[in-house]
Design a protein around this motif. Structure first.
Motif, PDB file in Angstrom:
ATOM      1  N   GLY A   1       0.827  -1.204   0.000  1.00 11.16           N
ATOM      2  CA  GLY A   1       0.000   0.000   0.000  1.00 11.16           C
ATOM      3  C   GLY A   1       0.858   1.249   0.000  1.00 11.16           C
ATOM      4  N   SER A   2       1.906   1.258   0.812  1.00 13.10           N
ATOM      5  CA  SER A   2       2.824   2.392   0.872  1.00 13.10           C
ATOM      6  C   SER A   2       3.547   2.552  -0.470  1.00 13.10           C
ATOM      7  N   PHE A   3       3.964   1.433  -1.034  1.00 18.23           N
ATOM      8  CA  PHE A   3       4.652   1.446  -2.327  1.00 18.23           C
ATOM      9  C   PHE A   3       3.732   2.000  -3.412  1.00 18.23           C
ATOM     10  N   ARG A   4       2.476   1.604  -3.375  1.00 20.48           N
ATOM     11  CA  ARG A   4       1.489   2.079  -4.345  1.00 20.48           C
ATOM     12  C   ARG A   4       1.309   3.601  -4.233  1.00 20.48           C
ATOM     13  N   ASN A   5       1.262   4.106  -2.998  1.00 19.39           N
ATOM     14  CA  ASN A   5       1.135   5.548  -2.794  1.00 19.39           C
ATOM     15  C   ASN A   5       2.323   6.296  -3.378  1.00 19.39           C
ATOM     16  N   LYS A   6       3.512   5.735  -3.217  1.00 17.99           N
ATOM     17  CA  LYS A   6       4.710   6.380  -3.764  1.00 17.99           C
ATOM     18  C   LYS A   6       4.677   6.381  -5.288  1.00 17.99           C
ATOM     19  N   ILE A   7       4.233   5.289  -5.876  1.00 21.79           N
ATOM     20  CA  ILE A   7       4.133   5.222  -7.334  1.00 21.79           C
ATOM     21  C   ILE A   7       3.104   6.234  -7.844  1.00 21.79           C
ATOM     22  N   ASP A   8       1.975   6.340  -7.154  1.00 21.26           N
ATOM     23  CA  ASP A   8       0.957   7.326  -7.542  1.00 21.26           C
ATOM     24  C   ASP A   8       1.515   8.750  -7.453  1.00 21.26           C
ATOM     25  N   PHE A   9       2.284   9.017  -6.403  1.00 21.02           N
ATOM     26  CA  PHE A   9       2.886  10.340  -6.221  1.00 21.02           C
ATOM     27  C   PHE A   9       3.861  10.644  -7.352  1.00 21.02           C
ATOM     28  N   ILE A  10       4.701   9.676  -7.703  1.00 20.93           N
ATOM     29  CA  ILE A  10       5.664   9.860  -8.798  1.00 20.93           C
ATOM     30  C   ILE A  10       4.918  10.070 -10.110  1.00 20.93           C
ATOM     31  N   ASN A  11       3.833   9.344 -10.313  1.00 16.26           N
ATOM     32  CA  ASN A  11       3.023   9.505 -11.513  1.00 16.26           C
ATOM     33  C   ASN A  11       2.436  10.916 -11.594  1.00 16.26           C
ATOM     34  N   ASP A  12       1.976  11.443 -10.456  1.00 17.07           N
ATOM     35  CA  ASP A  12       1.450  12.810 -10.421  1.00 17.07           C
ATOM     36  C   ASP A  12       2.536  13.821 -10.768  1.00 17.07           C
ATOM     37  N   ILE A  13       3.738  13.614 -10.251  1.00 19.75           N
ATOM     38  CA  ILE A  13       4.854  14.514 -10.548  1.00 19.75           C
ATOM     39  C   ILE A  13       5.185  14.458 -12.037  1.00 19.75           C
TER      40      ILE A  13
END
Length: 69
Positions: A20-32
């Motif tokens: 779940g934490s990893f998924r949040n980081k990937i989503d954040f990188i995708n937003d950037i």
């Protein structure tokens, strides 16, 4: 046997938290990445406008030099 099951449940729970934490980081990188893409599109438009102004300025300078000659 109960300890083994308890350990397995804890491991699965920990894995879910990690993923779940990893998924949040990937989503954040995708937003950037999306924001950077939008900035690059805007910069492209700005550069195109600057090039158009430079071309027009060069034409005006050429016309002025022809008229002065």
């Amino acid at each position: 046997m109960v300890n083994l099951i308890h350990t397995a449940v804890n491991l699965i729970h920990g894995s879910r938290l990690f993923l779940g934490s990893f998924r949040n980081k990937i989503d954040f990188i995708n937003d950037i990445a999306g924001a950077l893409y939008n900035i690059l599109k805007l910069l492209r438009k700005i550069i195109a406008t600057i090039n158009e102004i430079a071309d027009q300025t060069n034409l005006l300078a050429l016309n002025a030099s022809i008229e002065a000659a």
